[in-house]
Enzyme design. Sequence first.
Site, short mmCIF file in Angstrom:
data_model
loop_
_atom_site.label_atom_id
_atom_site.label_comp_id
_atom_site.label_asym_id
_atom_site.label_seq_id
_atom_site.Cartn_x
_atom_site.Cartn_y
_atom_site.Cartn_z
N THR A 92 -12.46 174.40 12.00
CA THR A 92 -12.68 173.99 10.53
C THR A 92 -11.96 172.84 10.17
OG1 THR A 92 -12.34 174.98 8.50
CG2 THR A 92 -10.86 175.94 10.07
N ASP B 10 -10.79 172.85 7.50
CA ASP B 10 -9.64 173.61 6.57
C ASP B 10 -8.28 173.90 7.28
OD1 ASP B 10 -11.73 173.26 4.70
OD2 ASP B 10 -12.21 175.29 5.26
N HIS C 82 -18.57 166.65 1.22
CA HIS C 82 -18.86 166.70 2.67
C HIS C 82 -18.74 165.52 3.45
CE1 HIS C 82 -20.96 170.10 0.67
NE2 HIS C 82 -20.81 170.65 1.91
N ARG D 148 -16.42 166.07 6.33
CA ARG D 148 -16.82 166.84 7.40
C ARG D 148 -17.88 165.98 8.21
NH1 ARG D 148 -19.04 172.44 5.08
NH2 ARG D 148 -20.85 171.89 5.81
O1 F6P Z 1 -14.89 175.60 5.56
C1 F6P Z 1 -15.33 174.29 5.46
C2 F6P Z 1 -15.68 173.74 4.15
O2 F6P Z 1 -16.19 172.62 4.36
C3 F6P Z 1 -15.00 174.21 3.09
O3 F6P Z 1 -13.61 173.18 3.01
C4 F6P Z 1 -15.43 174.13 1.77
O4 F6P Z 1 -15.39 175.02 0.66
C5 F6P Z 1 -16.95 174.51 2.39
O5 F6P Z 1 -16.80 174.70 3.70
C6 F6P Z 1 -18.20 174.05 1.78
O6 F6P Z 1 -19.38 174.58 2.50
P1 F6P Z 1 -20.95 174.36 2.34
O7 F6P Z 1 -21.32 173.50 3.60
O8 F6P Z 1 -21.54 175.57 2.09
O9 F6P Z 1 -20.99 173.46 1.06
#
Ligand code: F6P
Length: 367
Positions: A144, A146, A291, A294
């Site tokens: 993660t 996070d 995002h 990520r």
């Molecule tokens: O857990 C990872 C994360 O990116 C969090 O930081 C965020 O709150 C969540 O996932 C967002 O998720 P989604 O992909 O459902 O928007």
Amino acid sequence: MAKTKPAISAIGVLTNGGDCPGLNAVIRAVSKTAIMQYGLTVFGIEDGYLGLIQNRMRLLDTADVSNILTQGGTIIGTSNTANPFGFQLTVNGKDSIVDVSDMAIRNLKKRGIDALVCIGGDGSQSIASKLAKKGLRIIGVPKTIDNDLFGTDRTFGFDTAVFIATEAIDRVHTTASSHHRVMIVEVMGRNAGWIALHAGTASGADVILIPEIPYDLKTVCKYILRRSRYGKRFSIVVVSEGARPRGGKQISHYDKNDPNFPMRLGGIGQQLAADISQKTQLECRAIILGHVQRGGTPTPFDRALATRFGYEAVRLLMNGCTGCMVALRGDKISSVSLESVAGKQKTIRSSNHLMAAAKAVGTSFGV
Ligand code: F6P
């Protein structure tokens, strides 16, 4: 965690939950270690637990996992809603929540898969823990951005998210300075402020607001106004998506119709911009990084950590370990039981050293 030497000839690997840089690096390490070191067959389970339930799996050979070390995302897909212990099915035209975990395990057995590597965050590891209790040989890999997974100092993906957020805040810094604005940058992290703390400190943010410390709006505004009185005509505020004002609530969105739909946080940056501008009369802008944090290629640290985690997951399985998650403690790889990790979150303690250092150089945490 149980330890009996198993006869393993095939393993499955799945990525579950929100994606994260380094997933492919783990898939590669798991597959190559399994195939090249132990002569195993590897199946990639598509879209996390959803593919496990729906019996969607495909063989992965070394060619399939070649050249993916640096790739963002996951080549086998992911899902952040499917739960084998509470799966939404329509039976006779009626929506019901059904426990399909036995069927999911049978799907593995039918293909001759003896063990599973589950790459996921806290929700995914809780499911893995329950599957392990049903007798499935399973090892978790902590994922993660996070960094909020209990039992490990680091999750892979966090370093990359901090790198991306830091770079973005650096860029915001220059435009804030040109326009004499207060710029509020909202970062991810759910109920933990790790990304905000690390990226905020690394980019020299003036204010860092984290979920662990509900902020006082007056204190934040006073701090920003004091800066402008001293001739600092701009300020940078880094706020974690889970932060909230003292006595206030987190901003969240929830779908009441779907019990597996995760709670989404976000929007505190906009609210803060409105609040600060109203109280200080300074021009404010809010940016939500979202995002972007990520996506894309993992940092060298995450590539190496992902490789260590993937290798260790297979090594542990082959040594008879099950029901545990690989972990990083200091700079050493170790493991913890999935049961001890399930349902817990690692948040920032008040004694955190980086926070103390940030305070020492003048950063405000809004209290
Ligand atoms: O857990 C990872 C994360 O990116 C969090 O930081 C965020 O709150 C969540 O996932 C967002 O998720 P989604 O992909 O459902 O928007």
